[in-house]
Design a protein around this motif. Structure first.
Motif, PDB file in Angstrom:
ATOM      1  N   UNK A  29      50.045  47.674  49.075  1.00 47.34           N
ATOM      2  CA  UNK A  29      48.638  47.785  48.678  1.00 47.34           C
ATOM      3  C   UNK A  29      48.274  46.971  47.441  1.00 47.34           C
ATOM      4  N   UNK A  30      49.209  46.684  46.566  1.00 46.09           N
ATOM      5  CA  UNK A  30      48.845  46.079  45.288  1.00 46.09           C
ATOM      6  C   UNK A  30      48.436  44.617  45.419  1.00 46.09           C
ATOM      7  N   UNK A  31      48.827  43.961  46.509  1.00 40.65           N
ATOM      8  CA  UNK A  31      48.490  42.550  46.681  1.00 40.65           C
ATOM      9  C   UNK A  31      47.254  42.326  47.546  1.00 40.65           C
ATOM     10  N   UNK A  32      46.558  43.378  47.912  1.00 36.39           N
ATOM     11  CA  UNK A  32      45.358  43.212  48.742  1.00 36.39           C
ATOM     12  C   UNK A  32      44.211  42.615  47.916  1.00 36.39           C
ATOM     13  N   UNK A  33      43.434  41.732  48.509  1.00 32.95           N
ATOM     14  CA  UNK A  33      42.406  41.012  47.733  1.00 32.95           C
ATOM     15  C   UNK A  33      41.284  41.896  47.210  1.00 32.95           C
ATOM     16  N   UNK A  34      41.051  43.053  47.820  1.00 27.91           N
ATOM     17  CA  UNK A  34      39.932  43.888  47.390  1.00 27.91           C
ATOM     18  C   UNK A  34      40.339  44.926  46.336  1.00 27.91           C
ATOM     19  N   UNK A  35      41.571  44.854  45.827  1.00 22.50           N
ATOM     20  CA  UNK A  35      42.025  45.841  44.856  1.00 22.50           C
ATOM     21  C   UNK A  35      41.351  45.585  43.505  1.00 22.50           C
ATOM     22  N   UNK A  36      41.009  46.654  42.820  1.00 26.40           N
ATOM     23  CA  UNK A  36      40.396  46.551  41.506  1.00 26.40           C
ATOM     24  C   UNK A  36      41.461  46.671  40.423  1.00 26.40           C
ATOM     25  N   UNK A  37      41.121  46.161  39.231  1.00 32.12           N
ATOM     26  CA  UNK A  37      42.113  46.102  38.156  1.00 32.12           C
ATOM     27  C   UNK A  37      42.667  47.472  37.759  1.00 32.12           C
ATOM     28  N   UNK A  38      41.851  48.522  37.642  1.00 33.38           N
ATOM     29  CA  UNK A  38      42.432  49.822  37.289  1.00 33.38           C
ATOM     30  C   UNK A  38      43.500  50.287  38.284  1.00 33.38           C
ATOM     31  N   UNK A 334      48.779  49.033  59.833  1.00 31.83           N
ATOM     32  CA  UNK A 334      48.014  48.593  61.000  1.00 31.83           C
ATOM     33  C   UNK A 334      46.634  49.247  61.020  1.00 31.83           C
ATOM     34  N   UNK A 335      46.566  50.459  60.455  1.00 32.55           N
ATOM     35  CA  UNK A 335      45.284  51.173  60.395  1.00 32.55           C
ATOM     36  C   UNK A 335      44.510  50.803  59.138  1.00 32.55           C
ATOM     37  N   UNK A 336      45.203  50.672  58.001  1.00 32.14           N
ATOM     38  CA  UNK A 336      44.506  50.507  56.723  1.00 32.14           C
ATOM     39  C   UNK A 336      44.136  49.065  56.389  1.00 32.14           C
ATOM     40  N   UNK A 337      44.843  48.086  56.911  1.00 30.24           N
ATOM     41  CA  UNK A 337      44.547  46.702  56.528  1.00 30.24           C
ATOM     42  C   UNK A 337      43.146  46.243  56.912  1.00 30.24           C
ATOM     43  N   UNK A 338      42.600  46.647  58.047  1.00 28.43           N
ATOM     44  CA  UNK A 338      41.220  46.240  58.350  1.00 28.43           C
ATOM     45  C   UNK A 338      40.171  46.960  57.505  1.00 28.43           C
ATOM     46  N   UNK A 339      40.551  48.014  56.789  1.00 29.51           N
ATOM     47  CA  UNK A 339      39.586  48.817  56.048  1.00 29.51           C
ATOM     48  C   UNK A 339      39.276  48.205  54.681  1.00 29.51           C
ATOM     49  N   UNK A 340      38.079  48.477  54.188  1.00 26.67           N
ATOM     50  CA  UNK A 340      37.687  48.100  52.834  1.00 26.67           C
ATOM     51  C   UNK A 340      38.050  49.259  51.912  1.00 26.67           C
ATOM     52  N   UNK A 341      39.054  49.050  51.041  1.00 24.57           N
ATOM     53  CA  UNK A 341      39.590  50.129  50.222  1.00 24.57           C
ATOM     54  C   UNK A 341      39.296  49.950  48.741  1.00 24.57           C
ATOM     55  N   UNK A 342      38.351  49.099  48.397  1.00 23.35           N
ATOM     56  CA  UNK A 342      38.054  48.828  47.000  1.00 23.35           C
ATOM     57  C   UNK A 342      37.775  50.123  46.236  1.00 23.35           C
ATOM     58  N   UNK A 347      44.759  56.190  45.328  1.00 26.08           N
ATOM     59  CA  UNK A 347      44.953  57.403  46.151  1.00 26.08           C
ATOM     60  C   UNK A 347      45.497  57.108  47.540  1.00 26.08           C
ATOM     61  N   UNK A 348      45.100  55.972  48.133  1.00 20.34           N
ATOM     62  CA  UNK A 348      45.605  55.639  49.470  1.00 20.34           C
ATOM     63  C   UNK A 348      47.102  55.331  49.402  1.00 20.34           C
ATOM     64  N   UNK A 349      47.546  54.676  48.337  1.00 23.61           N
ATOM     65  CA  UNK A 349      48.974  54.401  48.168  1.00 23.61           C
ATOM     66  C   UNK A 349      49.764  55.699  48.049  1.00 23.61           C
ATOM     67  N   UNK A 350      49.260  56.624  47.252  1.00 25.37           N
ATOM     68  CA  UNK A 350      49.956  57.901  47.084  1.00 25.37           C
ATOM     69  C   UNK A 350      49.991  58.677  48.396  1.00 25.37           C
TER      70      UNK A 350
END
Length: 417
Positions: A29-38, A334-342, A347-350
């Motif tokens: 999850x940490x390398x996804x482009x929509x991740x925020x800095x916090x 496979x389920x989470x990659x198409x989603x916008x998780x910004x 919480x999704x990682x945990x």
């Protein structure tokens, strides 16, 4: 030989398994482009709590091997045959599963006709789809070379006995300190110098350096620590508890430093490779964590609390869980990659970590009940009547023997040589 139970080894293995599962979920999850800095910063902080995972398995492999063979020389052909069946065959099975699974979900797979089996052969030497399986290749080298390690250890024991017949513990401490200094130097070369050496050397030496993380040479110190622990378990317990306050301080200091180092060296995207295992500062935090967790488990050794029983159960099935957990992460991704998780990556990682650990262990437990479980997760389905210390499955969670587990259930590993 029937030896006393070393309960903390199983519990430590359970902790190491959870640490590795967390690492790999963070990397998803940490390398996804929509991740925020916090979220990036928080995941980096959690990541540095887990660096002890893989080296701890090397430590436990050394402890189990030397503990069982401290007074007996293994029958090498039988020893390797059993290690091959208990460790390498499951590795081959799961390498094929990962190779096939990734291709089945790739559209090009259905238009190629004949599968490219050359890529499968490459996976047996340089795992990519089953990216975590590199560890099995690396640690199996310790099993192949174990007679040499055992001969060397007994030679050192004889020398120490002659030099310090009354207080050999002091000599062991001196040797460990010297070994740690040499290993720190090796880590310095690996992180700062070997990249330049790789470009300057010709084949095959450049490739050997490029894939140095696959070599036992880069992890020998943890195996040595396992031998020291097995040499005198009571002394080791005493050391870890007496050093506990110092190790906690060392961990806090290195935890702050590694976090700062990663954030300072990263750009817009956090680069977790800055905290690679093969780096002097990472080595220091791993040692601090290993001693710290071992000391805490020793302090709780006379207790029988639910979380201790849970860690023991996790440790028992963690080899199978280790083999399968990356496939579970693939399924979740496979389920989470198409989603916008910004804003939701933490919480999704945990949540993904909890699901991955639970499903992986459940699958490992389920496979242990089926015929042929030895060749899928390294566990015998039926109980054997003879005692034995099971050091196979690279201390990754195979059922390890009555010396390592509080109860004897139907899933019992084979007796070692």
């Amino acid at each position: 030989m029937n030896k006393p139970r070393i309960m903390e080894w199983t519990q430590l293995r359970g902790l190491a398994f959870l640490a590795i599962v967390m690492q790999h979920n963070i990397a998803e999850y940490i390398y996804r482009p929509d991740i925020q800095q916090p979220d990036s910063i928080m995941l980096t902080m959690i990541y540095h709590l887990t660096r002890f995972g893989t080296p701890t398995f090397v430590f436990l492999s050394g402890a189990l091997l030397f503990y069982h063979h401290s007074h007996t020389k293994p029958d090498y052909p039988r020893f390797i045959r059993k290690r091959f069946g208990d460790i390498y065959v499951p590795f081959v099975v799961w390498t094929f599963i990962y190779w096939l699974s990734v291709r089945i979900f790739t559209p090009e797979f259905w238009h190629l006709g004949t599968p490219d089996f050359r890529s499968l052969v490459r996976e047996l030497f340089l795992p990519q789809t089953g990216y975590h399986l590199w560890f099995v290749i690396m640690v199996f080298q310790f099993y192949i070379l174990f007679p040499l390690f055992l001969t060397g250890a007994k030679f050192i024991q004889r020398c120490i006995g002659k030099v310090s017949p009354i207080t050999p513990t002091h000599s062991v401490i001196v040797l460990v300190v010297i070994a740690s200094a040499l290993y720190t130097l090796l880590m310095k070369w690996s992180y700062y110098d070997m990249g330049g050496w790789t470009t300057a050397l010709t084949q095959p030496w450049s490739s050997l350096l490029e894939y140095r993380s696959y070599s036992w040479i880069m992890y020998w110190f943890y195996f040595l620590l396992g031998a020291v622990c097995a040499w005198s378990v009571d002394s080791w317990r005493s050391w870890t508890t007496r050093l506990l306050p110092w190790m906690i301080c060392m961990f806090v200091g290195m935890y702050i430093w590694l976090g700062y180092d990663v954030l300072r060296g990263s750009g817009d995207v956090v680069n977790l490779n800055i905290s690679t295992y093969l780096k002097p500062t990472t080595f220091l935090i791993i040692i601090a964590q290993l001693f710290m967790f071992y000391g805490l488990l020793v302090l709780l050794r006379d207790k029988d609390r639910p979380f201790q029983r849970l860690l023991a159960w996790i440790g028992r099935y963690s080899f199978g869980g280790y083999l399968v957990h990356a496939l579970v992460i693939y399924g979740i991704a496979y389920v989470t990659r198409p989603l916008q998780l910004s804003g939701w990556h933490l919480p999704i990682t945990l949540l993904s970590f909890v699901v991955t650990a639970a499903l992986s262990l459940a699958i490992s437990w389920g496979l242990s009940k089926l015929p042929g479980s030895r060749f899928t997760i390294g566990l015998y389905r039926k109980k054997h009547n003879h005692p034995g210390l099971q050091d196979s499955a690279v201390a990754l969670g195979k059922r390890s023997s009555p010396e390592l587990h509080p109860s004897a259930r139907s899933n019992r590993s084979p007796e070692t040589s």
